[in-house]
Design a protein around this motif. Sequence first.
Motif, PDB file in Angstrom:
ATOM      1  N   ILE A 462       4.346 -31.021 -91.545  1.00 58.84           N
ATOM      2  CA  ILE A 462       5.052 -29.842 -92.019  1.00 58.84           C
ATOM      3  C   ILE A 462       6.396 -30.212 -92.641  1.00 58.84           C
ATOM      4  O   ILE A 462       6.833 -29.620 -93.618  1.00 58.84           O
ATOM      5  CB  ILE A 462       5.267 -28.843 -90.856  1.00 58.84           C
ATOM      6  N   ARG A 466       8.308 -28.996 -96.111  1.00 53.84           N
ATOM      7  CA  ARG A 466       9.665 -28.450 -96.076  1.00 53.84           C
ATOM      8  C   ARG A 466      10.606 -29.270 -96.957  1.00 53.84           C
ATOM      9  O   ARG A 466      11.471 -28.729 -97.651  1.00 53.84           O
ATOM     10  CB  ARG A 466      10.187 -28.456 -94.639  1.00 53.84           C
ATOM     11  N   PHE A 489       0.612 -22.705 -92.115  1.00 53.08           N
ATOM     12  CA  PHE A 489       1.730 -23.352 -91.451  1.00 53.08           C
ATOM     13  C   PHE A 489       2.915 -22.395 -91.326  1.00 53.08           C
ATOM     14  O   PHE A 489       2.882 -21.282 -91.831  1.00 53.08           O
ATOM     15  CB  PHE A 489       2.153 -24.612 -92.220  1.00 53.08           C
TER      16      PHE A 489
END
Length: 796
Positions: A462, A466, A489
């Motif tokens: 993740i 980001r 997510f």
Amino acid sequence: MSSVSPRYYRELVLSALLHDVGKLLQRADRCQGVNKGDHVSYSVDFLSSIRNAVERAGLNPDVVEQFIMTHHKGGKLAPFDRAAACERKPGDDVSGESLIKGFDDVSEVPFMWVIDGDIKYVVPQPLSVVTNGGKIVPSDNKPSGDDVCRAYQSSRDLLMRLAERLNRRNLNYNQLMDTLVHILRATTLFTPAAAYGVKLADTSLYAHLLITAALASTEVTNKRFRLLGIDVHGIQRYITRVQRTRFASKALRGRSLYISLLQKMLVNLLIEKLNSELMKRYGEEAGVLTYANVIVDTGGEVTMLIPAIDENTLESIARQLEGLVVKETQGQLRISIAWTDEKPVDCSVFSGDGFRELMRELSNRLLERRFRNYVDFTVQPGSFTKCEMCGSPTPNPSEYRERAPDGTEYSLTVCSLCHRQLNLGKLAGNLVAVIELSKCPGGYQCIEILNKPLVILPSLRIDQVRAMASLGANVQRVYLVNNVTDFIFDIDNVAYGYVFTNSHIPYDESGVLTLDRLGRYLFTVRLDGNNMGMHKYNAQETPSKYVTFSNILSLIFEVYANVLAREYSEDVYVVYSGGDDAALVGNHKALDYVSKIVRHAEDWGFRVSVGASLNDAEVPVLFSWINAGKAEEEAKEISRDVSIAVITRINDKPLAIKVTELDNEVKYAEDLVSKLAGKEVGTSMIYRLLNIITNMYYHAWLLREGDANARRLITRDLVNYSYIVNRNKALFEESVERYMRELSVENMVKLIQPLLARDKAQSAVIDALTNLARIYTRVYIAQVIIKNEKQPSSST
């Protein structure tokens, strides 16, 4: 149109996508003795479970709820729901009438599929059953109520788990809709759309929801629509335009994956352009097209149901996209975009043969556009260098370099297209996710497709996504590969989905393995569905049934084929799999893999022709591809009603065998070779006997064709066979016969006898030929295994 609320059209489309989702929830509850109301109230409950996400998308959940509540009461949604299910008679779970015969409660009704006039039953499982390594197959026997209930509950649980994740996200309208479409496909594909008012529960709930949402989007054009189609031409020729053996695996992987992603990006770009035109004409509120308008998206074929946009606008957009694909692929790939005349949203259009006529019109327009609007690729005059990978002339060559595991450096002078796709193949050795961006962030290697930057990730964290977002990359979509359970997510402003990659190629720490690591001698195999025109015609009875049919083909050739490929990752390269065909390269295990794919296709009533070509691993893929294609055509000529494989040629005669028997023959050959391990004399005997069996098979074909001299030749073959065996009797008994009794002289005489008797019927001759083909196949595969063990590849 300016008086319409900015949210009206979008709220209507969202309600259409969710209006019947409560059927799954209702049936799962009834299985547990709970009855909280009709399916409409359950659909409202589901809406409540994603209420936060709906509000963040700028929509009013109360308005959406009202549309859902009134879809059986003449509300705004009613005409779209009716048009999406014109085949249904009055009677549904609101009134409680007309339940399908043979069932006591709606919670007992499974999905149904008709094969050769017989009803088969499919428990309503989620798609995760397949992505987790299982199979969804029709059964002759009606499942128990408990089995159906367990499936409903499993689908319900996945639906609500994904809904919970979605509800925590902040997405815009398009992102919300795209994500919901993927959620519904994963959970409602095998949930029957109707158990009341129909004879069979043979339409998917997912298909019905998709068609209803697509039809609802036409409110913006006064309930008038068009079908729009995209055809991608020359896929297999494009993928295999590889004239080198070195780096061939990366080139195949890159080209195959490029096709999948090209089609995705093409659809996304088309939706963006169509929405832009709708908003220009009708206002900001009219940009309602989403992935819910894409009713078919598989194997080089896209069909969309869209609002009735004017033809001049469609022509302009089509020209842009057709030219863009030709330019990007340097003329190696082409697409055609065509559309039907506009029609009203009404059962008069979809009843009888109405939808079939629409699809015929679209097919004819696509064919006409393919030849009348040919977009040429012009190479500007100047100096050129020949691309060492695809053979195309290129004015701006570049050098592709790579270091082998042993430290050796290799390089090729290639065109920009091949350079990009070699990089794509290298990046995608262990593909886990594809990220679509608005621009490429620093520190990441991006691949551009149709001017859209993509990041190909061999693993997914993740924090990586980001980080891209923090770099101003504007992450637009995240697609997980072959994963329908964990694709949402905790990142906002992203559309979530999944893809079933049409390429699975083995890899190691150094990157994608080269082809010759599979063996010195490799099979190139091509598969193609039989009688697909007939199957499509039958499925086009209604739009929803056609969507259901398309998704079942996808289940076989995309979902199952690629998940199964994991088991064969050291033996088989699945080069392409989509639509109703596939292609792969591998050692003898490729035949085992193909047999399982075709058996699964037969489970669903489809027959498949298979052609194989055995070549040295150093032979460029293009040549073996052509030979495999010829063998596939020969298999079709032998029979379209039986799944036939032509795996080699004996002189000018095909060696034909039922595809579903190939896995047994592979296992037999592997056992034989294993038992002969270390017995050089045994393997030598295999080679000698195969030469005689080869002659027998060829002469048996001549006999079948009426050659008067064939019986004499077969007799001579049998004498030669007996002579070799008897001359080496002790050796034969020790090294061969004890492991393969079919090769005994007694058995061969029994097998050949019908070929020698003049009064035997032609059917007996064909049976003998079939049995001979089976024995030949076993020995032939054993020979291939032995040759690969004796002559290892050069492993570059």
